[in-house]
Design an enzyme around this catalytic site. Structure first.
Site, PDB file in Angstrom:
ATOM      1  N   ASP A   1     -11.311  -4.739   2.725  1.00 40.15           N
ATOM      2  CA  ASP A   1     -12.253  -3.635   2.549  1.00 40.15           C
ATOM      3  C   ASP A   1     -13.706  -4.085   2.635  1.00 40.15           C
ATOM      4  O   ASP A   1     -14.584  -3.297   2.984  1.00 40.15           O
ATOM      5  CB  ASP A   1     -11.992  -2.923   1.220  1.00 40.15           C
ATOM      6  CG  ASP A   1     -10.752  -2.047   1.257  1.00 40.15           C
ATOM      7  OD1 ASP A   1     -10.333  -1.677   2.361  1.00 40.15           O
ATOM      8  OD2 ASP A   1     -10.200  -1.745   0.182  1.00 40.15           O
TER       9      ASP A   1
ATOM     10  N   CYS B   1       0.817  -1.219   0.000  1.00 42.90           N
ATOM     11  CA  CYS B   1       0.000   0.000   0.000  1.00 42.90           C
ATOM     12  C   CYS B   1       0.848   1.266   0.000  1.00 42.90           C
ATOM     13  O   CYS B   1       0.309   2.373  -0.097  1.00 42.90           O
ATOM     14  CB  CYS B   1      -0.955  -0.013   1.190  1.00 42.90           C
ATOM     15  SG  CYS B   1      -2.326  -1.165   0.956  1.00 42.90           S
TER      16      CYS B   1
ATOM     17  N   THR C   1     -16.807  10.136   1.006  1.00 47.57           N
ATOM     18  CA  THR C   1     -16.017  10.202   2.246  1.00 47.57           C
ATOM     19  C   THR C   1     -14.745   9.362   2.165  1.00 47.57           C
ATOM     20  O   THR C   1     -14.173   9.013   3.197  1.00 47.57           O
ATOM     21  CB  THR C   1     -16.852   9.733   3.458  1.00 47.57           C
ATOM     22  OG1 THR C   1     -17.273   8.371   3.251  1.00 47.57           O
ATOM     23  CG2 THR C   1     -18.065  10.621   3.648  1.00 47.57           C
TER      24      THR C   1
ATOM     25  N   ASP D   1      -8.350  -3.767  -4.993  1.00 47.18           N
ATOM     26  CA  ASP D   1      -7.047  -3.344  -4.474  1.00 47.18           C
ATOM     27  C   ASP D   1      -5.973  -4.197  -5.125  1.00 47.18           C
ATOM     28  O   ASP D   1      -6.132  -5.412  -5.268  1.00 47.18           O
ATOM     29  CB  ASP D   1      -6.990  -3.509  -2.951  1.00 47.18           C
ATOM     30  CG  ASP D   1      -6.305  -2.329  -2.266  1.00 47.18           C
ATOM     31  OD1 ASP D   1      -5.225  -1.928  -2.751  1.00 47.18           O
ATOM     32  OD2 ASP D   1      -6.833  -1.810  -1.279  1.00 47.18           O
TER      33      ASP D   1
ATOM     34  N   ASP E   1     -14.329   6.293   1.512  1.00 46.99           N
ATOM     35  CA  ASP E   1     -14.550   5.086   2.303  1.00 46.99           C
ATOM     36  C   ASP E   1     -13.852   3.893   1.660  1.00 46.99           C
ATOM     37  O   ASP E   1     -13.235   3.988   0.595  1.00 46.99           O
ATOM     38  CB  ASP E   1     -16.050   4.821   2.458  1.00 46.99           C
ATOM     39  CG  ASP E   1     -16.409   4.363   3.861  1.00 46.99           C
ATOM     40  OD1 ASP E   1     -15.644   3.555   4.424  1.00 46.99           O
ATOM     41  OD2 ASP E   1     -17.439   4.809   4.393  1.00 46.99           O
ATOM     42  N   ASP E   2     -13.968   2.730   2.328  1.00 45.00           N
ATOM     43  CA  ASP E   2     -13.192   1.565   1.930  1.00 45.00           C
ATOM     44  C   ASP E   2     -13.749   0.854   0.707  1.00 45.00           C
ATOM     45  O   ASP E   2     -13.011   0.167   0.002  1.00 45.00           O
ATOM     46  CB  ASP E   2     -13.122   0.579   3.107  1.00 45.00           C
ATOM     47  CG  ASP E   2     -12.445   1.198   4.316  1.00 45.00           C
ATOM     48  OD1 ASP E   2     -11.261   1.551   4.203  1.00 45.00           O
ATOM     49  OD2 ASP E   2     -13.108   1.343   5.359  1.00 45.00           O
TER      50      ASP E   2
END
Length: 355
Positions: free
Chosen positions: A96, A22, A53, A73, A55-56
């Protein structure tokens, strides 16, 4: 697929990438600059969570009892062992789904490999590593896409299901909440030491154990009435993802740095200079909204912004729910889970206050 000459030694996987795990993420400030010019699109009422926002994952309501979680990802090698690389990348991608409070149902593989540099055996080991994690999560790899690439890249599209009432965003923390972190911090520092040949066997074993531990507490945590917000700590580091939570709630988030669990030996490695470039880019992107105490050590700042690959869940919960939250973590084998701070109301701009 053209395999390389098997008589020639293959390069270390980490030597093929300009960044790993990451830590490959685009820096927060650069990402904001890229996204600010994108045109607003119509948002259907069924889209419960989108990009608003950071978010994941995205969440789309299917019916009164089910919502679909969709996320992806992928990244370049963080370790040299191909099987371990595949395991880490898959664990990170599935995380996630758990971070939204859902249960994974299937995955698609994303594979970009330098086929004239790596053997088919090595590439196969990467894919098998990812498949082993999907088996542990109880889901199939139902398809995917492959391309020839200069750098080795692997990851997943992960899909999951959640009851619409159990969706946990990163933006719904409430004043008075406590913060619980599920995994220790320090993966980026460990990976930097590994890339320079300075991470011992014990450190490597610790790094692999952490990065391949599926964040399975997510669905149980999301079902607890006292859990208000949930996210996972990944490429922007603990400070960055805490700041996203603070901004979403329009509150101040307090971190008790002495309570933050750290991987064994990682502070000494950071003090020796084993830090990633992403750590500095993270600070440059959001450091103006992080308040540090006087004399805060440089190695602690590096760990605060250290990019986590397959990091822990960050939970914002009512004090009355704390015992249940910790019990869920312990039941799933997350013995390092700890209370690391809390949420307070503020009339100022949201920020993270480190004590």
């Amino acid at each position: 697929m053209n395999a390389p000459d098997t008589q020639l030694p293959e390069p270390r996987l980490t030597s093929l990438s300009h960044g790993g795990g990451c830590g490959c993420k685009i820096a927060p400030a650069v990402l904001s600059e890229i996204l600010k010019g994108t045109a607003a699109m119509p948002i259907p009422k069924e889209l419960l969570v989108g990009i608003e926002t950071a978010d994941d994952a995205a969440v789309y309501k299917l019916n009164d009892d089910q919502a679909l979680i969709a996320t992806t990802d992928f990244f370049m090698p963080i370790v040299d062992d191909p099987h371990d690389f595949g395991r880490i990348a898959a664990t990170n991608a599935i995380s996630d789904v758990y971070a939204m409070g859902g249960r994974p149902i299937m995955a698609l593989a994303l594979v970009a490999m330098p086929v004239n540099v790596l053997s088919t055996q090595t590439i196969g080991r990467i894919l098998e590593g990812g498949a082993s994690v999907c088996r542990a999560a109880g889901i199939p790899i139902a398809g995917g896409h492959t391309i020839d690439s200069v750098e080795a890249i692997y990851g997943l599209v992960a899909l999951g299901l959640v009851h619409p009432e159990h969706v946990k965003r990163n933006a719904d923390a409430q004043p008075g909440d406590l913060l619980v972190l599920g995994k220790p911090v320090g993966v980026g520092v460990m990976s930097a030491a590994l890339k320079k040949g300075e991470l011992g066997d014990a450190g490597y074993a610790q790094m692999i154990a952490t990065t391949t531990q599926l964040n399975t507490p997510g669905p149980e945590l999301a079902a607890l009435p006292g859990v208000h917000a949930l996210t996972d700590v990944t490429g922007f580091g603990l400070a960055g993802h805490a700041l996203e939570m603070a901004r979403g709630a329009r509150c101040e988030l307090r971190l008790d740095w002495s309570a933050v669990p750290l991987m064994a030996g990682v502070r000494a490695l950071a003090a020796q200079g084993f830090v990633t470039g992403a750590s500095g880019r993270n600070w440059a992107g959001y450091g103006t909204d992080i308040v540090l105490p006087a004399g805060f050590a440089a190695e602690d700042q590096a760990l605060l912004t250290d990019p986590q690959t397959s990091g822990g869940l960050l939970v914002s919960c009512a004090p009355s729910a704390l015992d249940e939250v910790l019990a869920v973590f312990r039941r799933h084998g997350f013995d390092d889970a700890a209370v690391i701070g809390g949420i307070t109301a503020t009339s100022n701009a949201p920020r993270v206050l480190v004590a």
